[in-house]
Design a protein around this motif. Structure first.
Motif, PDB file in Angstrom:
ATOM      1  N   ILE A   1       4.834  14.290 -11.416  1.00 23.53           N
ATOM      2  CA  ILE A   1       4.873  14.365 -13.130  1.00 23.53           C
ATOM      3  C   ILE A   1       4.144  14.748 -13.576  1.00 23.53           C
ATOM      4  N   ALA A   2       2.954  14.486 -13.642  1.00 25.43           N
ATOM      5  CA  ALA A   2       1.789  15.271 -13.769  1.00 25.43           C
ATOM      6  C   ALA A   2       1.691  16.425 -14.008  1.00 25.43           C
ATOM      7  N   ARG A   3       1.768  17.313 -12.899  1.00 24.82           N
ATOM      8  CA  ARG A   3       1.753  18.588 -12.213  1.00 24.82           C
ATOM      9  C   ARG A   3       3.156  18.939 -12.787  1.00 24.82           C
ATOM     10  N   ARG A   4       4.196  18.726 -13.176  1.00 27.69           N
ATOM     11  CA  ARG A   4       5.770  19.162 -13.495  1.00 27.69           C
ATOM     12  C   ARG A   4       5.407  18.775 -14.984  1.00 27.69           C
ATOM     13  N   GLU A   5       4.657  18.447 -16.245  1.00 21.53           N
ATOM     14  CA  GLU A   5       4.617  18.884 -17.700  1.00 21.53           C
ATOM     15  C   GLU A   5       3.091  19.608 -17.476  1.00 21.53           C
TER      16      GLU A   5
ATOM     17  N   LEU B   1       0.492  -1.430  -0.143  1.00 21.46           N
ATOM     18  CA  LEU B   1      -0.040   0.071   0.124  1.00 21.46           C
ATOM     19  C   LEU B   1       0.910   1.160  -0.248  1.00 21.46           C
ATOM     20  N   GLU B   2       2.039   0.931   0.247  1.00 26.17           N
ATOM     21  CA  GLU B   2       2.693   2.167   1.078  1.00 26.17           C
ATOM     22  C   GLU B   2       3.500   2.086  -0.373  1.00 26.17           C
ATOM     23  N   ARG B   3       4.337   1.460  -1.193  1.00 19.21           N
ATOM     24  CA  ARG B   3       4.247   2.056  -2.451  1.00 19.21           C
ATOM     25  C   ARG B   3       3.659   2.388  -3.226  1.00 19.21           C
ATOM     26  N   ARG B   4       2.561   1.970  -3.674  1.00 22.41           N
ATOM     27  CA  ARG B   4       1.189   2.080  -4.248  1.00 22.41           C
ATOM     28  C   ARG B   4       1.084   3.616  -4.178  1.00 22.41           C
ATOM     29  N   GLN B   5       0.867   3.931  -2.999  1.00 27.06           N
ATOM     30  CA  GLN B   5       0.761   5.294  -2.822  1.00 27.06           C
ATOM     31  C   GLN B   5       1.510   5.979  -3.117  1.00 27.06           C
ATOM     32  N   ALA B   6       3.003   5.787  -2.814  1.00 24.84           N
ATOM     33  CA  ALA B   6       3.819   6.606  -3.610  1.00 24.84           C
ATOM     34  C   ALA B   6       3.985   6.971  -4.841  1.00 24.84           C
ATOM     35  N   VAL B   7       3.943   5.621  -5.675  1.00 23.60           N
ATOM     36  CA  VAL B   7       3.538   5.597  -6.853  1.00 23.60           C
ATOM     37  C   VAL B   7       3.085   6.810  -7.753  1.00 23.60           C
ATOM     38  N   GLY B   8       1.806   6.292  -6.658  1.00 23.30           N
ATOM     39  CA  GLY B   8       0.691   7.260  -6.961  1.00 23.30           C
ATOM     40  C   GLY B   8       1.163   8.675  -7.210  1.00 23.30           C
TER      41      GLY B   8
END
Length: 501
Positions: free
Chosen positions: A25-29, A12-19
């Motif tokens: 990344i989307a905000r940077r774009e 769950l922690e990994r998925r949260q970090a990926v999200g």
């Protein structure tokens, strides 16, 4: 079981970090793709995270189009008007230049003094060196290609550029009068070339700013097809923006974001709608504090000549000291003139003026002005008519006044409808001979007279102006000029008394 739970928690922690990473990344774009996105992604301001208001988003889009025109060598020209302390400098003088620099363009920022220009330069430099800027444009954290020296002074600094074929993009800060020769720039931003009202009303100072613009600013970008943005608080009809708007040699796009929107607002506001973060009550308080003349210039972007435009200030200097009721008793004719709007709480004002005429002179005996809904407007007219007992009630025959006139005509025999013939400028100009002759008198002690004068002298008859009082005045004077005999209203007072509130 414990291991399974631990594995589940780790997953769950990994998925949260990926999200979160995907969201970042989307905000940077978005920040890389648009000026509005970059402004809101970038570092916080002194007041917290920057959240663009509607007019700022519109301006950000216009600046992106401007930058594209610069890249095409089209020499764009842009004038921006907005009230003081509205955030225009943060957007145009600090955030936007960082986006331009990251894209390889150089910027010169000019203000009335070196100190203010350097203040903007320091702020923009901090933004360009921020972690947020380097995440959006990683090359800003690198070194200049081919060993080119990077400048780093408070008023002249550069950033690395992805191309080795061009020198590093630079941000140059100069006060008005400072030289730009020998410095190649793509965009010049002139932000507040005048310190204050006294600075802008000095003819010598305005001439100096104009000479500097021609010799230093325009000459700097003429050869390259670069762009110029002029942005400053309006103080005077002949300030830099005012003179440039009258220039026929260059095409200037003018974006005006007044505190209270008029018709065809560039940001899409409805007429009468204030800028985000303001209310009509706060705007009115500001107008009362600074005065109508400064308010029209600074907050609405509509300065006027000291002597006035169509209506000259000297023509409105004639006063009478007696009580209006005493003057009315000796007048041979009195009338109420109504310019209706029926817009409750916003938009245009309705104006009801009480006029009297004696021995060729017109006396403004009273005025009522407000943003009233239809019922309040109707009742106001009836109440004033009962109390003042005029010889006539004059209503402008327009879409907003027709329904009211139809209703009032049932209880006000002899109500006069005046069609709006010709342009506003022509209707007002037709009545100026009486004013110029000193035949129009205002009450000396009425508290509303000062604001009335300031709103009258700024009227040009062009565009969307606060001209409700001018309309009522012109309507009353025209009616008296064209109809010398009093209107026989017979028993209309008795009819008024019979009408309920």
């Amino acid at each position: 079981m414990t291991l399974a739970r631990a594995d589940l928690a780790a997953e769950l922690e990994r998925r949260q970090a990926v999200g979160m990473m995907r969201e970042e990344i989307a905000r940077r774009e978005v920040a890389r793709a648009s000026l509005a996105g970059w402004c809101e992604y970038g570092p916080a301001t002194e007041r917290g995270p920057m959240m663009l208001r509607r007019w700022q988003r519109h301006l950000a889009g216009e600046l992106e189009s401007f930058a594209a025109a610069v890249r095409r060598g089209e020499a764009p020209r842009l004038i921006v008007h907005a009230p003081p302390q509205s955030g225009k400098s943060e957007l145009v003088a600090r955030r936007w230049p960082v986006q331009l620099l990251a894209g390889g363009m150089s910027v010169a920022l000019c203000s009335y003094a070196d100190t203010l220009a350097v203040e903007h330069s320091i702020a923009a430099r901090g933004i360009a060196q921020s972690p947020e800027a380097r995440r959006v444009w990683p090359h800003l954290a690198g070194e200049s290609p081919r060993g080119r020296m990077l400048r780093d002074t408070l008023d002249d600094w550069t950033v690395p550029h992805v191309s080795a074929d061009r020198p590093p993009p630079r941000y140059l800060a100069r006060g008005v009068g400072g030289g730009l020769s020998g410095r190649t720039v793509d965009v010049v931003v002139v932000d507040d070339p005048f310190r204050d009202l006294a600075d802008a009303t000095s003819g010598a100072r305005r001439a100096a700013v104009w000479s500097w613009y021609l010799s230093a600013v325009r000459a700097r970008v003429d050869a390259t097809g670069g762009g110029i943005v002029v942005m400053h608080t309006r103080w005077h009809v002949d300030d830099l923006a005012g003179r440039l708007e009258r220039e026929h040699a260059e095409r200037w796009r003018v974006l005006s974001y007044p505190l209270i929107a008029g018709a065809d607002d560039p940001a899409g506001r409805a007429a009468g709608e204030p800028l985000d973060g303001w209310t009509t009550e706060r705007a009115e308080t500001t107008r009362q504090v600074v005065g109508s003349r400064i308010y029209a210039a600074m907050y609405q972007g509509r300065p006027t000549l000291d002597e006035g435009a169509i209506i000259r200030r000297a023509w409105l200097a004639h006063r009478y000291r007696e009580a209006p009721e005493a003057v009315a008793r000796r007048c041979e004719l009195t009338a109420l003139a109504l310019d209706p709007a029926a817009t409750e709480g916003r938009g245009d004002h309705s104006v009801l003026q009480w006029w009297g005429w004696e021995a060729g002179r017109a006396y403004l005996l009273g005025q009522w002005r407000g943003q009233w809904g239809y019922p309040t407007l109707r009742q106001t007219v009836l109440d004033v008519a009962r109390e003042r007992r005029p010889n006539a009630v004059i209503v402008e025959d327009t879409s907003s006044g027709r329904a009211l006139a139809d209703e009032l005509a049932r209880v006000v025999p002899g109500l006069v409808r005046v069609p709006a013939r010709g342009s506003k400028a022509s209707r007002i100009s037709a009545e100026t001979p009486a004013m110029e002759a000193g035949s129009v008198l205002l009450p000396e002690t009425a508290p509303w007279v000062g604001d009335l004068v300031e709103r009258l002298v700024v009227i040009t008859g062009e565009g969307d102006e606060v001209d409700d009082e001018a309309d009522a005045l012109a309507m009353a004077l025209r009616w008296r000029r064209e109809h010398a005999r009093p209107v026989d209203v017979g028993g209309y007072l008795r009819a008024l008394r019979s009408v309920g509130g």
